[in-house]
Design a protein around this motif. Structure first.
Motif, PDB file in Angstrom:
ATOM      1  N   GLU A 184     -77.831 -17.238   7.910  1.00 23.07           N
ATOM      2  CA  GLU A 184     -76.945 -17.028   9.055  1.00 23.07           C
ATOM      3  C   GLU A 184     -76.710 -15.538   9.299  1.00 23.07           C
ATOM      4  N   GLU A 185     -76.467 -14.804   8.213  1.00 24.63           N
ATOM      5  CA  GLU A 185     -76.220 -13.371   8.360  1.00 24.63           C
ATOM      6  C   GLU A 185     -77.483 -12.624   8.775  1.00 24.63           C
ATOM      7  N   LEU A 186     -78.623 -13.045   8.258  1.00 23.76           N
ATOM      8  CA  LEU A 186     -79.884 -12.403   8.633  1.00 23.76           C
ATOM      9  C   LEU A 186     -80.200 -12.646  10.108  1.00 23.76           C
ATOM     10  N   GLU A 187     -80.048 -13.884  10.556  1.00 28.92           N
ATOM     11  CA  GLU A 187     -80.388 -14.210  11.937  1.00 28.92           C
ATOM     12  C   GLU A 187     -79.394 -13.619  12.927  1.00 28.92           C
ATOM     13  N   ALA A 188     -78.261 -13.134  12.450  1.00 30.89           N
ATOM     14  CA  ALA A 188     -77.295 -12.460  13.322  1.00 30.89           C
ATOM     15  C   ALA A 188     -77.700 -11.015  13.605  1.00 30.89           C
ATOM     16  N   LEU A 189     -78.713 -10.518  12.897  1.00 28.12           N
ATOM     17  CA  LEU A 189     -79.161  -9.146  13.100  1.00 28.12           C
ATOM     18  C   LEU A 189     -80.109  -9.068  14.303  1.00 28.12           C
ATOM     19  N   LEU A 232     -88.631  -4.114   3.566  1.00 32.72           N
ATOM     20  CA  LEU A 232     -89.261  -5.385   3.916  1.00 32.72           C
ATOM     21  C   LEU A 232     -88.694  -5.915   5.218  1.00 32.72           C
ATOM     22  N   LEU A 233     -87.374  -5.951   5.340  1.00 32.42           N
ATOM     23  CA  LEU A 233     -86.738  -6.426   6.567  1.00 32.42           C
ATOM     24  C   LEU A 233     -87.216  -5.631   7.772  1.00 32.42           C
ATOM     25  N   GLN A 270     -76.432  -2.976   2.666  1.00 32.38           N
ATOM     26  CA  GLN A 270     -77.315  -3.907   1.966  1.00 32.38           C
ATOM     27  C   GLN A 270     -77.779  -5.021   2.905  1.00 32.38           C
ATOM     28  N   VAL A 271     -78.960  -5.562   2.616  1.00 32.47           N
ATOM     29  CA  VAL A 271     -79.473  -6.690   3.392  1.00 32.47           C
ATOM     30  C   VAL A 271     -78.792  -7.967   2.911  1.00 32.47           C
ATOM     31  N   ALA A 288     -86.208 -14.044   8.992  1.00 35.38           N
ATOM     32  CA  ALA A 288     -85.244 -14.425   7.956  1.00 35.38           C
ATOM     33  C   ALA A 288     -85.928 -15.183   6.830  1.00 35.38           C
ATOM     34  N   ASN A 289     -86.838 -16.085   7.175  1.00 33.53           N
ATOM     35  CA  ASN A 289     -87.546 -16.843   6.154  1.00 33.53           C
ATOM     36  C   ASN A 289     -88.394 -15.947   5.260  1.00 33.53           C
TER      37      ASN A 289
END
Length: 216
Positions: free
Chosen positions: A109-114, A32-33, A103-104, A122-123
């Motif tokens: 914060e951690e998602l937007e750092a990718l 999904l990501l 893992q995702v 991220a949403n």
């Protein structure tokens, strides 16, 4: 849009589609990501066409890294901006393996750092994968929110905040799916199909687009 019209607006959308889902195809949180990352300025159909070939071969961060940049580009070259997206996906996979055990992560914060993952991506992951009531504002939601008067705003963040304020809690989990699909198939950019719209009675857009004449 009047406050009293917001609830029936969403009740109508829910009645027509009780369990809306993303049109991106995936079988894991990582897929999904990756799919959402690849979908920027591209259609879901175009992304699905590429990932149907990619994910069976490389459906984990480590598998993408093992594939290598050149082969990854080959799988996604039909998607717009594929070179930049391939680099971002490779680096994201490297971070996921090195910092998150493959893992995702579950925080914004951690998602937007990718690399390649902004607020909208991220949403989507937080909502679809982890069940959070987030609002992923894409071009369709931005257009529908402004055109209908549901949540007017000058930029996606303003629209997101207004939606979180106005959407009744009972509808918030699925609201962004309903709005995306409505914008994709009914309230389209060039000419909204008001004559087919189930929620036209609650919409501020004027004048409503009439049905095309037969033979025109």
């Amino acid at each position: 849009m009047k406050d009293e019209d917001v609830e029936p607006f969403f009740a109508t959308l829910k009645a027509a589609n009780p369990s809306p889902e993303t049109e991106l195809e995936f079988t894991s949180v990582f897929e999904l990501l990756a799919a959402v990352l690849l979908s920027a300025q591209a259609t879901d159909a175009g992304v699905n066409k590429a990932t149907r070939r990619l994910f069976p071969i490389a459906g984990t961060p480590q598998a993408i890294l093992d594939l290598g940049l050149e082969q990854l580009e080959g799988y996604i070259k039909t998607i717009g901006l594929y070179r930049t997206k391939a680099r971002n996906l490779m680096e994201t996979c490297r971070i996921l393996v090195d910092k998150h055990g493959g893992q995702v992560p579950r925080t914004r914060e951690e998602l937007e750092a990718l690399p390649g993952v902004g607020r909208k991506t991220a949403n989507v992951v937080l909502n679809v994968a982890f069940g959070e009531a987030t609002m992923a504002v894409d071009t369709h939601i931005f257009r529908v929110s402004n055109r209908t008067g549901l949540a007017p705003g000058k930029d996606p963040f303003q629209v997101e905040m207004k939606l979180l304020e106005r959407v009744p809690p009972a509808y918030l989990q699925d609201a962004h799916h309903w709005l995306i699909l409505h914008g994709r198939y009914i309230c389209i950019a060039r000419l909204p199909q008001c004559w087919r719209c189930a929620v036209r009675a609650y919409c501020d857009y004027e004048p409503k687009t009439p049905a095309p004449r037969i033979g025109t």
